[in-house]
Design a protein around this motif. Structure first.
Motif, PDB file in Angstrom:
ATOM      1  N   ASP A 100       0.831  -1.213   0.000  1.00  0.00           N
ATOM      2  CA  ASP A 100       0.000   0.000   0.000  1.00  0.00           C
ATOM      3  C   ASP A 100       0.861   1.258   0.000  1.00  0.00           C
ATOM      4  OD1 ASP A 100      -2.425  -1.485   0.390  1.00  0.00           O
ATOM      5  OD2 ASP A 100      -1.804  -1.757   2.470  1.00  0.00           O
ATOM      6  N   SER A 101       0.168   2.353  -0.299  1.00  0.00           N
ATOM      7  CA  SER A 101       0.772   3.688  -0.155  1.00  0.00           C
ATOM      8  C   SER A 101       2.127   3.787  -0.833  1.00  0.00           C
ATOM      9  CB  SER A 101       0.945   4.042   1.333  1.00  0.00           C
ATOM     10  OG  SER A 101      -0.216   3.763   2.052  1.00  0.00           O
ATOM     11  N   VAL A 102       2.214   3.212  -2.027  1.00  0.00           N
ATOM     12  CA  VAL A 102       3.480   3.323  -2.766  1.00  0.00           C
ATOM     13  C   VAL A 102       3.605   4.742  -3.299  1.00  0.00           C
ATOM     14  CG1 VAL A 102       4.844   2.481  -4.702  1.00  0.00           C
ATOM     15  CG2 VAL A 102       3.339   0.907  -3.467  1.00  0.00           C
ATOM     16  N   GLN A 103       4.719   5.372  -2.994  1.00  0.00           N
ATOM     17  CA  GLN A 103       4.964   6.723  -3.516  1.00  0.00           C
ATOM     18  C   GLN A 103       6.353   6.769  -4.136  1.00  0.00           C
ATOM     19  OE1 GLN A 103       3.804  10.205  -1.018  1.00  0.00           O
ATOM     20  NE2 GLN A 103       3.367   8.634   0.514  1.00  0.00           N
ATOM     21  N   PHE A 104       6.379   7.088  -5.426  1.00  0.00           N
ATOM     22  CA  PHE A 104       7.654   7.309  -6.099  1.00  0.00           C
ATOM     23  C   PHE A 104       7.940   8.803  -6.039  1.00  0.00           C
ATOM     24  CE2 PHE A 104       6.076   3.395  -8.116  1.00  0.00           C
ATOM     25  CZ  PHE A 104       7.188   2.580  -7.969  1.00  0.00           C
ATOM     26  N   HIS A 105       8.902   9.193  -5.221  1.00  0.00           N
ATOM     27  CA  HIS A 105       9.182  10.623  -5.035  1.00  0.00           C
ATOM     28  C   HIS A 105      10.134  11.171  -6.097  1.00  0.00           C
ATOM     29  CE1 HIS A 105       7.157  10.536  -1.189  1.00  0.00           C
ATOM     30  NE2 HIS A 105       7.916   9.545  -0.790  1.00  0.00           N
ATOM     31  N   LEU A 106      11.152  10.370  -6.428  1.00  0.00           N
ATOM     32  CA  LEU A 106      12.198  10.840  -7.338  1.00  0.00           C
ATOM     33  C   LEU A 106      12.680   9.665  -8.193  1.00  0.00           C
ATOM     34  CD1 LEU A 106      14.336  12.939  -4.809  1.00  0.00           C
ATOM     35  CD2 LEU A 106      13.127  13.867  -6.799  1.00  0.00           C
ATOM     36  N   PRO A 107      13.192   9.939  -9.395  1.00  0.00           N
ATOM     37  CA  PRO A 107      13.732   8.845 -10.212  1.00  0.00           C
ATOM     38  C   PRO A 107      15.038   8.307  -9.635  1.00  0.00           C
ATOM     39  CG  PRO A 107      14.143  10.943 -11.276  1.00  0.00           C
ATOM     40  CD  PRO A 107      13.302  11.239 -10.073  1.00  0.00           C
ATOM     41  N   VAL A 108      15.355   7.065 -10.006  1.00  0.00           N
ATOM     42  CA  VAL A 108      16.622   6.434  -9.618  1.00  0.00           C
ATOM     43  C   VAL A 108      17.443   6.244 -10.887  1.00  0.00           C
ATOM     44  CG1 VAL A 108      17.665   4.402  -8.547  1.00  0.00           C
ATOM     45  CG2 VAL A 108      15.459   5.256  -7.707  1.00  0.00           C
ATOM     46  N   ILE A 168       4.938  -3.608   7.458  1.00  0.00           N
ATOM     47  CA  ILE A 168       6.298  -3.047   7.417  1.00  0.00           C
ATOM     48  C   ILE A 168       6.331  -1.828   6.507  1.00  0.00           C
ATOM     49  CG2 ILE A 168       8.664  -3.532   6.658  1.00  0.00           C
ATOM     50  CD1 ILE A 168       7.808  -6.591   7.212  1.00  0.00           C
ATOM     51  N   HIS A 169       6.896  -0.727   7.021  1.00  0.00           N
ATOM     52  CA  HIS A 169       7.109   0.442   6.171  1.00  0.00           C
ATOM     53  C   HIS A 169       8.519   0.369   5.605  1.00  0.00           C
ATOM     54  CE1 HIS A 169       6.115   4.357   4.577  1.00  0.00           C
ATOM     55  NE2 HIS A 169       7.360   4.692   4.826  1.00  0.00           N
ATOM     56  N   VAL A 170       8.623   0.614   4.307  1.00  0.00           N
ATOM     57  CA  VAL A 170       9.933   0.547   3.638  1.00  0.00           C
ATOM     58  C   VAL A 170      10.236   1.903   2.999  1.00  0.00           C
ATOM     59  CG1 VAL A 170      11.356  -0.660   1.937  1.00  0.00           C
ATOM     60  CG2 VAL A 170       9.525  -1.905   3.117  1.00  0.00           C
ATOM     61  N   ASP A 171      11.381   2.465   3.379  1.00  0.00           N
ATOM     62  CA  ASP A 171      11.896   3.681   2.745  1.00  0.00           C
ATOM     63  C   ASP A 171      13.047   3.297   1.835  1.00  0.00           C
ATOM     64  OD1 ASP A 171      10.289   5.731   3.846  1.00  0.00           O
ATOM     65  OD2 ASP A 171      11.430   5.633   5.719  1.00  0.00           O
ATOM     66  N   VAL A 172      13.009   3.808   0.612  1.00  0.00           N
ATOM     67  CA  VAL A 172      14.088   3.540  -0.345  1.00  0.00           C
ATOM     68  C   VAL A 172      14.897   4.822  -0.510  1.00  0.00           C
ATOM     69  CG1 VAL A 172      14.667   2.708  -2.650  1.00  0.00           C
ATOM     70  CG2 VAL A 172      12.530   1.958  -1.557  1.00  0.00           C
ATOM     71  N   THR A 193      11.578   6.486  -2.879  1.00  0.00           N
ATOM     72  CA  THR A 193      10.320   5.725  -2.884  1.00  0.00           C
ATOM     73  C   THR A 193      10.016   5.284  -1.468  1.00  0.00           C
ATOM     74  OG1 THR A 193      10.969   4.827  -5.045  1.00  0.00           O
ATOM     75  CG2 THR A 193       9.116   3.765  -3.981  1.00  0.00           C
ATOM     76  N   GLU A 194       8.730   5.108  -1.174  1.00  0.00           N
ATOM     77  CA  GLU A 194       8.337   4.478   0.091  1.00  0.00           C
ATOM     78  C   GLU A 194       7.061   3.675  -0.135  1.00  0.00           C
ATOM     79  OE1 GLU A 194       6.898   7.209   3.251  1.00  0.00           O
ATOM     80  OE2 GLU A 194       7.217   8.759   1.731  1.00  0.00           O
ATOM     81  N   ALA A 195       6.842   2.707   0.718  1.00  0.00           N
ATOM     82  CA  ALA A 195       5.643   1.868   0.615  1.00  0.00           C
ATOM     83  C   ALA A 195       5.425   1.142   1.933  1.00  0.00           C
ATOM     84  CB  ALA A 195       5.801   0.841  -0.506  1.00  0.00           C
TER      85      ALA A 195
END
Ligand SMILES: CC(C)(COP(=O)(O)OP(=O)(O)OC[C@H]1O[C@@H](n2cnc3c(N)ncnc32)[C@H](O)[C@@H]1OP(=O)(O)O)[C@@H](O)C(=O)NCCC(=O)NCCS
Length: 125
Positions: free
Chosen positions: A56-64, A86-90, A104-106
């Motif tokens: 859920d709540s996948v957000q692509f903030h910036l390109p990689v 689990i919250h994952v910050d990329v 990204t986060e999700a």
């Protein structure tokens, strides 16, 4: 619930094989890494076979970009009877920079399962 890890679940350099025709890293590659990182975090909390039931709540903030070193940081936010949320910050660290930024986060929910694929309690019975 264990305290958050002081190291990323996964750290990986982004290779050209992960790119789309425009040279950015495919979003699907990032999602796959998020899934793997959440599985690593679930295993850290309790040893089981896990499946992903939701992302859920996948957000692509910036390109990689190719060459970025990508780190996936996990925080368990809830352990239910059979599930772990689990919250994952990329974070991406470009080659020519001293700074990391969140790309990204999700939020991922993993379910502990038995050999018959039935949900089983994360802890005890
Ligand atoms: C995950 C799975 C085992 C759940 O089986 P089920 O019989 O529906 O089990 P339940 O309804 O009791 O749900 C189990 C847990 O998942 C949670 N859950 C179910 N659906 C959910 C959803 N959409 N989002 C978040 N959590 C969910 C429930 O709240 C429950 O958590 P809890 O025990 O901590 O309260 C089953 O749906 C499954 O095998 N799905 C496919 C998983 C898979 O193949 N993933 C890879 C995708 S390629």
């Amino acid at each position: 619930m264990k305290v958050p890890s002081n190291e990323p679940a996964i750290r990986l350099v982004m290779l050209p094989k992960y790119t789309n025709p425009d040279g950015d890293i495919f979003g699907g590659i990032i999602l796959s890494m998020i899934d793997e990182a959440a599985a690593v975090e679930a295993q850290r909390q309790a040893h089981h076979r896990y499946v992903t039931v939701s992302m859920d709540s996948v957000q692509f903030h910036l390109p990689v970009q190719v060459g970025d070193i990508v780190s996936l940081w996990c925080q368990t936010i809830k352990i239910g009877r059979t599930s772990i949320k689990i919250h994952v910050d990329v974070l991406a660290h470009p080659r020519c920079s001293d700074e990391e930024h969140k790309v990204t986060e999700a939020t991922v929910t993993m379910v502990a399962i038995d050999m018959d694929r039935n949900a089983v309690p994360v802890f005890g019975v």
